[in-house]
Design a protein around this motif. Structure first.
Motif, PDB file in Angstrom:
ATOM      1  N   HIS A   1       0.836  -1.192   0.000  1.00 23.45           N
ATOM      2  CA  HIS A   1       0.000   0.000   0.000  1.00 23.45           C
ATOM      3  C   HIS A   1       0.878   1.251   0.000  1.00 23.45           C
ATOM      4  O   HIS A   1       0.693   2.172  -0.801  1.00 23.45           O
TER       5      HIS A   1
ATOM      6  N   THR B   1      -6.052   7.937   0.851  1.00 22.61           N
ATOM      7  CA  THR B   1      -7.072   6.922   1.104  1.00 22.61           C
ATOM      8  C   THR B   1      -6.933   6.569   2.584  1.00 22.61           C
ATOM      9  O   THR B   1      -5.899   6.842   3.191  1.00 22.61           O
TER      10      THR B   1
ATOM     11  N   GLU C   1      -7.349   3.578   4.542  1.00 19.90           N
ATOM     12  CA  GLU C   1      -7.195   2.240   5.115  1.00 19.90           C
ATOM     13  C   GLU C   1      -6.363   2.237   6.394  1.00 19.90           C
ATOM     14  O   GLU C   1      -6.721   1.596   7.390  1.00 19.90           O
TER      15      GLU C   1
ATOM     16  N   TRP D   1      -7.850   1.085   9.982  1.00 19.91           N
ATOM     17  CA  TRP D   1      -7.491  -0.211  10.564  1.00 19.91           C
ATOM     18  C   TRP D   1      -6.771  -0.077  11.900  1.00 19.91           C
ATOM     19  O   TRP D   1      -6.844  -0.970  12.747  1.00 19.91           O
TER      20      TRP D   1
ATOM     21  N   HIS E   1     -15.209   0.965   3.943  1.00 19.47           N
ATOM     22  CA  HIS E   1     -14.213   0.122   4.614  1.00 19.47           C
ATOM     23  C   HIS E   1     -14.961  -0.866   5.505  1.00 19.47           C
ATOM     24  O   HIS E   1     -15.558  -0.466   6.509  1.00 19.47           O
TER      25      HIS E   1
ATOM     26  N   SER F   1      -4.385  -4.944  -1.844  1.00 23.55           N
ATOM     27  CA  SER F   1      -5.552  -5.818  -2.022  1.00 23.55           C
ATOM     28  C   SER F   1      -5.130  -7.160  -2.596  1.00 23.55           C
ATOM     29  O   SER F   1      -4.026  -7.307  -3.130  1.00 23.55           O
TER      30      SER F   1
ATOM     31  N   LEU G   1      -9.621  -7.081   0.129  1.00 16.57           N
ATOM     32  CA  LEU G   1      -8.317  -6.851   0.750  1.00 16.57           C
ATOM     33  C   LEU G   1      -7.752  -8.088   1.428  1.00 16.57           C
ATOM     34  O   LEU G   1      -6.608  -8.064   1.890  1.00 16.57           O
TER      35      LEU G   1
ATOM     36  N   PHE H   1      -4.552  -5.988   5.597  1.00 15.66           N
ATOM     37  CA  PHE H   1      -4.521  -4.872   6.539  1.00 15.66           C
ATOM     38  C   PHE H   1      -4.704  -5.338   7.983  1.00 15.66           C
ATOM     39  O   PHE H   1      -4.133  -4.756   8.899  1.00 15.66           O
TER      40      PHE H   1
ATOM     41  N   SER I   1     -11.342  -8.259   5.008  1.00 20.79           N
ATOM     42  CA  SER I   1     -11.789  -6.881   4.778  1.00 20.79           C
ATOM     43  C   SER I   1     -11.972  -6.523   3.302  1.00 20.79           C
ATOM     44  O   SER I   1     -11.493  -7.226   2.403  1.00 20.79           O
TER      45      SER I   1
ATOM     46  N   SER J   1     -12.480  -2.677   0.706  1.00 20.03           N
ATOM     47  CA  SER J   1     -12.618  -1.221   0.580  1.00 20.03           C
ATOM     48  C   SER J   1     -13.100  -0.925  -0.835  1.00 20.03           C
ATOM     49  O   SER J   1     -12.886  -1.732  -1.745  1.00 20.03           O
TER      50      SER J   1
END
Length: 491
Positions: free
Chosen positions: A80, A123, A125, A129, A174, A220, A244, A248, A268, A270
């Motif tokens: 990421h 973004t 994430e 998280w 999310h 992802s 994902l 994460f 997860s 997104s």
């Protein structure tokens, strides 16, 4: 007013002129940042209202997380970070001071350096998280189905209003789940919501697919997307939904106690769409006279224009116009009455054509005498006459007719630009002359897709979900391929 540049002459200039002259947005003077004007924001607001309702009906709740993310959080998920770090804007100091007490110039106070730099979210994430680690303890805390409306910032070298801006408005979902199956189902559910929104409301047909591995969202396991064809034969990615996996939850050590009492990592997703949709709306439907907006998405569905003479307000024309206004508003139609005396009727006609108002109602002396009104349909530029006593039933039907006609035209145009290709020379000819979606075999390597892009500017838009397996040979390398993918030039 001067006419717009024709699409056939300069498509890019035509697009920019429509955005500015219809009052949607304008350049801010800061590279990559745009000003959303009232009409443009009302269009985005309309999109938000519809999509927000669709998400809430499927159990999603709205939240809001901070705009600034500590650098240490942002760097947790390695894949990421690797991609998004290149376009990050970073806050390093907390205040400005005057260079000299007697001068106006402000400078950064070097003594206000932050202990840790803060990233303006590209973004969310990472910060989400970090929070989910506190909120998730057991299977009873799952699923979490959250959506955020806000903005994001990613530095862009080549910018274009709505299509590619450094700052953009969007929604980002999310979600957290107890099983892989549930997370994948969520990913596909959102993809279908985006598809429904695009086709049923924006009147834009889309192709559902999966991004090739080298183009998936960073962090992802699989990225699902919807792709649409614009009038110039180029593709536009309209929305993405990402599975994902546990990437994460592992990066932020988010575990839950499952039904059997065992600890495991959370699964997860997104997903998101942005103000880029407005660019897609413009390029899908508009003509050389201006915007064409599908009625379901149009902020104003009907405009009423009274025809006054010699700048004198004629009482009976005004009174009938107000009655029609009230009648349509009671039917839930978004209608505007424009009785400005400083503008001629012709000026108003031109203004609302550029703005893409689906229906224009004109009322003058002749209409009063005949007890009819003139109806102008923006999608076909056709004029019809309807008795005003029939408007309660006629206008909703006309709006539905216009919505369906706009979608039908987009479908027909798209279908003409979908083709198969098995020979590279034919492929290059099609890409350079007509564009469109070209279904062709690919050997699955990043190197091949890169070489095709270098030679033709075409990229793999997606691997269509509806595609059946079909053995063949790669369009470029001649190596074995198990299925066709979709190539296109794109925005």
């Amino acid at each position: 007013m001067n006419p717009l540049t024709k699409r056939s002459e300069n498509y890019s200039k035509w697009y920019n002129e429509i955005v500015v002259r219809s009052g949607l947005a304008e350049f801010s003077g800061i590279r990559g940042f745009m000003i959303l004007k009232p009409y443009g924001y009302s269009l985005w607001d309309r999109m938000k209202t519809i999509l927000d309702k669709m998400l809430k009906l499927t159990g999603h709740q709205n939240v809001y997380f901070p705009l600034l993310i500590p650098k240490s959080l942002f760097s947790k998920e390695k894949e990421h970070t690797q991609i998004f770090s290149e376009g990050c804007a970073v806050v390093t100091h907390s205040r400005l001071i005057r260079k000299n007490p007697n001068q106006e110039e402000l400078i950064v106070d070097l003594d206000s350096k932050l202990e840790e730099e803060l990233v303006i979210r590209p973004t969310s994430e990472s910060i989400i998280w970090k929070t989910y680690k506190r909120w998730i303890q057991s299977y009873r805390d799952l699923p979490i189905l959250f959506n955020q409306w806000g903005n994001a910032l990613r530095w862009e070298m080549r910018t274009r209003l709505f299509l590619r801006t450094t700052e953009f408005l969007w929604q980002e979902g999310h979600t957290a789940h107890s099983t892989k199956k549930e997370a994948i189902e969520e990913t596909i559910k959102i993809l279908n919501i985006y598809t429904n929104f695009s086709e049923k409301f924006m009147a834009i047909p889309v192709l559902q697919g999966i991004k090739p591995y080298m183009d998936k969202f960073s962090g992802s396991e699989k990225t699902y997307c919807i792709e649409a064809l614009m009038q110039d034969g180029k593709a536009l990615q309209m929305g993405t939904s990402h599975f994902l996996g546990q990437n994460f939850s592992k990066a932020f050590d988010v575990k839950f106690t499952n039904f059997n009492g065992k600890k495991e990592y959370v699964w997860s997703t997104s997903w998101g769409v942005s103000t880029r949709l407005i660019g897609g709306l413009i390029m899908s439907h508009s003509d050389d006279k201006g915007l064409i907006l599908p009625p379901k998405i149009a902020p104003i569905q009907v405009v009423i224009i009274p025809i006054f003479y010699k700048k004198q307000r004629i009482t009976n024309i005004h009174d009938i116009s107000i009655k029609i206004l009230n009648l349509l508003e009671k039917e839930g139609i978004r209608v505007k009455y424009d009785d400005r005396m400083i503008c001629t009727p012709g000026w108003k006609f031109h203004e609302y054509e550029i703005k893409g108002i689906p229906i224009r109602i004109s009322i003058g002396k002749n209409e009063i005498q005949n007890e009819k009104v003139e109806i102008f349909k923006r999608d076909t530029c056709e004029k019809i006459y309807i008795p005003w006593i029939n408007l309660k039933n006629s206008i909703p039907k006309l709006l539905d007719e216009i919505q369906n006609n706009i979608y039908k035209k987009a479908v027909q145009r798209t279908q003409k630009l979908i083709m198969k290709s098995d020979h590279y020379n034919d492929f290059k000819h099609q890409i350079n002359h007509s564009g469109g979606f070209i279904f062709a075999h690919w050997d699955g390597t990043k190197n091949t897709s890169k070489k095709i892009q270098e030679e033709t500017e075409a990229t793999i838009r997606c691997i269509p979900i509806s595609n059946e397996k079909e053995k063949g040979k790669c369009i470029f390398s001649g190596k074995t391929s198990l299925q066709r993918v979709v190539f296109s030039k794109s925005y």
